[in-house]
Design an enzyme around this catalytic site. Structure first.
Site, PDB file in Angstrom:
ATOM      1  N   GLY A   1       0.641  -4.833   0.952  1.00  0.00           N
ATOM      2  CA  GLY A   1      -0.566  -4.930   0.116  1.00  0.00           C
ATOM      3  C   GLY A   1      -0.307  -5.659  -1.201  1.00  0.00           C
TER       4      GLY A   1
ATOM      5  N   GLU B   1      -0.544  -9.233  -0.327  1.00  0.00           N
ATOM      6  CA  GLU B   1      -1.979  -9.494  -0.094  1.00  0.00           C
ATOM      7  C   GLU B   1      -2.749  -9.588  -1.407  1.00  0.00           C
ATOM      8  OE1 GLU B   1      -1.893  -6.098   2.701  1.00  0.00           O
ATOM      9  OE2 GLU B   1      -3.110  -7.371   3.994  1.00  0.00           O
TER      10      GLU B   1
ATOM     11  N   GLU C   1       4.605  -4.938   7.297  1.00  0.00           N
ATOM     12  CA  GLU C   1       3.844  -3.861   7.949  1.00  0.00           C
ATOM     13  C   GLU C   1       4.301  -3.557   9.359  1.00  0.00           C
ATOM     14  OE1 GLU C   1       2.526  -6.212   6.047  1.00  0.00           O
ATOM     15  OE2 GLU C   1       0.979  -5.367   4.757  1.00  0.00           O
TER      16      GLU C   1
ATOM     17  N   ALA D   1       0.874  -1.164   0.000  1.00  0.00           N
ATOM     18  CA  ALA D   1       0.000   0.000   0.000  1.00  0.00           C
ATOM     19  C   ALA D   1       0.919   1.223   0.000  1.00  0.00           C
ATOM     20  CB  ALA D   1      -0.885  -0.018   1.232  1.00  0.00           C
TER      21      ALA D   1
HETATM   22  N1  CAA Z   1       4.610   3.199  -0.915  1.00  0.00           N
HETATM   23  C1  CAA Z   1       5.024   4.353  -1.480  1.00  0.00           C
HETATM   24  N2  CAA Z   1       6.163   4.469  -2.180  1.00  0.00           N
HETATM   25  C2  CAA Z   1       6.926   3.382  -2.282  1.00  0.00           C
HETATM   26  C3  CAA Z   1       6.575   2.162  -1.720  1.00  0.00           C
HETATM   27  C4  CAA Z   1       5.352   2.090  -0.996  1.00  0.00           C
HETATM   28  N3  CAA Z   1       4.901   0.940  -0.453  1.00  0.00           N
HETATM   29  N4  CAA Z   1       7.546   1.258  -1.973  1.00  0.00           N
HETATM   30  C5  CAA Z   1       8.479   1.917  -2.696  1.00  0.00           C
HETATM   31  N5  CAA Z   1       8.119   3.206  -2.881  1.00  0.00           N
HETATM   32  C6  CAA Z   1       8.832   4.248  -3.599  1.00  0.00           C
HETATM   33  C7  CAA Z   1      10.035   4.734  -2.798  1.00  0.00           C
HETATM   34  O1  CAA Z   1       9.638   5.691  -1.841  1.00  0.00           O
HETATM   35  C8  CAA Z   1      10.907   5.311  -3.882  1.00  0.00           C
HETATM   36  O2  CAA Z   1      10.397   6.575  -4.239  1.00  0.00           O
HETATM   37  P1  CAA Z   1      11.430   7.802  -4.555  1.00  0.00           P
HETATM   38  O3  CAA Z   1      12.211   7.325  -5.738  1.00  0.00           O
HETATM   39  O4  CAA Z   1      10.514   8.942  -4.845  1.00  0.00           O
HETATM   40  O5  CAA Z   1      12.269   7.951  -3.341  1.00  0.00           O
HETATM   41  C9  CAA Z   1      10.627   4.378  -5.068  1.00  0.00           C
HETATM   42  O6  CAA Z   1       9.396   3.699  -4.782  1.00  0.00           O
HETATM   43  C10 CAA Z   1      11.715   3.306  -5.227  1.00  0.00           C
HETATM   44  O7  CAA Z   1      11.866   2.638  -3.986  1.00  0.00           O
HETATM   45  P2  CAA Z   1      13.271   2.486  -3.233  1.00  0.00           P
HETATM   46  O8  CAA Z   1      14.203   3.612  -3.591  1.00  0.00           O
HETATM   47  O9  CAA Z   1      12.998   2.266  -1.793  1.00  0.00           O
HETATM   48  O10 CAA Z   1      13.799   1.147  -3.938  1.00  0.00           O
HETATM   49  P3  CAA Z   1      14.765   0.059  -3.324  1.00  0.00           P
HETATM   50  O11 CAA Z   1      15.144  -0.846  -4.452  1.00  0.00           O
HETATM   51  O12 CAA Z   1      15.869   0.684  -2.539  1.00  0.00           O
HETATM   52  O13 CAA Z   1      13.852  -0.772  -2.280  1.00  0.00           O
HETATM   53  C11 CAA Z   1      11.842  -1.872  -1.558  1.00  0.00           C
HETATM   54  C12 CAA Z   1      12.759  -1.479  -2.749  1.00  0.00           C
HETATM   55  C13 CAA Z   1      12.603  -2.892  -0.665  1.00  0.00           C
HETATM   56  C14 CAA Z   1      10.589  -2.499  -2.117  1.00  0.00           C
HETATM   57  C15 CAA Z   1      11.544  -0.615  -0.713  1.00  0.00           C
HETATM   58  O14 CAA Z   1      11.043   0.392  -1.594  1.00  0.00           O
HETATM   59  C16 CAA Z   1      10.530  -0.824   0.355  1.00  0.00           C
HETATM   60  O15 CAA Z   1      10.852  -1.357   1.413  1.00  0.00           O
HETATM   61  N6  CAA Z   1       9.272  -0.385   0.122  1.00  0.00           N
HETATM   62  C17 CAA Z   1       8.207  -0.450   1.096  1.00  0.00           C
HETATM   63  C18 CAA Z   1       7.699  -1.872   1.274  1.00  0.00           C
HETATM   64  C19 CAA Z   1       6.645  -1.901   2.352  1.00  0.00           C
HETATM   65  O16 CAA Z   1       6.899  -1.640   3.508  1.00  0.00           O
HETATM   66  N7  CAA Z   1       5.415  -2.298   1.964  1.00  0.00           N
HETATM   67  C20 CAA Z   1       4.304  -2.403   2.878  1.00  0.00           C
HETATM   68  C21 CAA Z   1       3.485  -1.137   2.855  1.00  0.00           C
HETATM   69  S1  CAA Z   1       2.299  -1.123   4.148  1.00  0.00           S
HETATM   70  C22 CAA Z   1       0.976  -1.974   3.540  1.00  0.00           C
HETATM   71  O17 CAA Z   1       1.004  -2.528   2.460  1.00  0.00           O
HETATM   72  C23 CAA Z   1      -0.197  -1.994   4.459  1.00  0.00           C
HETATM   73  C24 CAA Z   1      -1.359  -2.794   4.046  1.00  0.00           C
HETATM   74  O18 CAA Z   1      -1.338  -4.018   4.065  1.00  0.00           O
HETATM   75  C25 CAA Z   1      -2.596  -2.144   3.738  1.00  0.00           C
END
Ligand code: CAA
Length: 259
Positions: free
Chosen positions: A111, A114, A134, A66
């Site tokens: 998400g 999921e 999460e 998400a």
């Molecule tokens: N939401 C918003 N933006 C996201 C994102 C997310 N879930 N995942 C990645 N991005 C964005 C980053 O902020 C980044 O944006 P900028 O270039 O503007 O800085 C871009 O995508 C590229 O990401 P990274 O630079 O972080 O890329 P990376 O290769 O270094 O890492 C990754 C990749 C490991 C997937 C890392 O991006 C990450 O950990 N992302 C978040 C994963 C996460 O925690 N997901 C769970 C979200 S909570 C949820 O989903 C709740 C629910 O069940 C409802």
């Protein structure tokens, strides 16, 4: 169908839905969830579509979760509304009459994992990574992950993934039963399409009833679920499909299903 964050192409009996927010690794914000809902509601009504493949744009991510920048400032009420929207979109995918195959082409986190769990079948590329991170963000999954993950892989392995927030690779996801199969990245869509076309060549009414028997039966006790299966089996005998399928076998030819 035209969307801001999705591409939906229909090629013969197979629809391919691609989540397209490359700047955010295809993260799901409110608009994307609303579009997924509309897209899958439309596909449910399209009797020419027999199988749907869902994937993420690019070579890095299926869906990285998400959208965290969207969620950061939610309050209790808007967070609940967002979770319910995500759950509605994913339930629509899970309960689509046609089978849905997830082509997991990279990160499937939060998400995104999921979303993959709401699909019937998951094929993963060699670089796919799965996880429910999460708890690292001070929340828990909100789009059904705490419920679908234990149902798919069992309570113990699901609890480990959910409580540690660990990210696992495709091999581990396959070992746990989270991925049905692992294929090289450039083979992922062809492999999904091959599977989709095989399913599409089978009796479409039988496939739909089979999906419903699996999904609905999983929520019933065994005796009731077997009764439900018998009712669906019997229903097939009201269709031309059963007559054609069995006649073709006895005449030693391939069946021609009209749908
Ligand atoms: N939401 C918003 N933006 C996201 C994102 C997310 N879930 N995942 C990645 N991005 C964005 C980053 O902020 C980044 O944006 P900028 O270039 O503007 O800085 C871009 O995508 C590229 O990401 P990274 O630079 O972080 O890329 P990376 O290769 O270094 O890492 C990754 C990749 C490991 C997937 C890392 O991006 C990450 O950990 N992302 C978040 C994963 C996460 O925690 N997901 C769970 C979200 S909570 C949820 O989903 C709740 C629910 O069940 C409802």
């Amino acid at each position: 169908m035209q969307f801001n964050n999705l591409l939906c192409e229909i090629d013969g009996p197979v629809a391919i839905v691609t989540i397209h927010r490359p700047k955010a690794l295809n993260a799901l914000n409110q608009e994307t969830l609303e579009e997924l809902l509309v897209c899958f509601q439309g596909l449910a009504e399209n009797s020419l579509v027999r199988v749907v493949i869902i994937t993420g744009s690019g070579e890095k991510a299926f869906v990285a979760g998400a959208d965290i920048s969207f969620m950061e400032n939610l309050d209790v009420l808007t967070a609940r509304k967002f979770a319910l929207l995500g759950q509605k979109a994913l339930s629509t995918i899970e309960n689509l009459p046609q089978p849905v195959i997830a082509a997991v082409n990279g990160f499937a986190l939060g998400g995104g994992c999921e979303l993959a769990l709401a699909c019937d079948i998951r094929l993963a590329s060699e670089n796919a990574k799965f996880g429910q991170p999460e708890v690292n963000l001070g929340v828990l999954p909100g789009f059904g992950g705490t419920q679908r993950l234990p149902r798919l892989i069992g309570k113990g392995p699901a609890a480990e993934l959910l409580f540690t927030g660990n990210m696992i690779d495709a091999a581990e996801a396959f070992r746990l039963g989270l991925a049905n199969r692992i294929v090289p990245q450039d083979q992922l869509l062809p492999a999904c399409r091959e599977m989709a076309e095989k399913i599409a060549s089978r009796g479409p009414v039988a496939v739909r009833l089979c999906k419903d028997a699996v999904n609905s039966g999983m929520e019933m006790d065994l005796a009731r679920a077997c009764q439900y299966e018998a009712d669906h089996f019997a229903l097939c005998f009201s269709s031309d499909e059963q007559k054609e399928g069995m006649r073709a076998f006895l005449e030693k030819r391939q069946p021609k299903f009209q749908g």
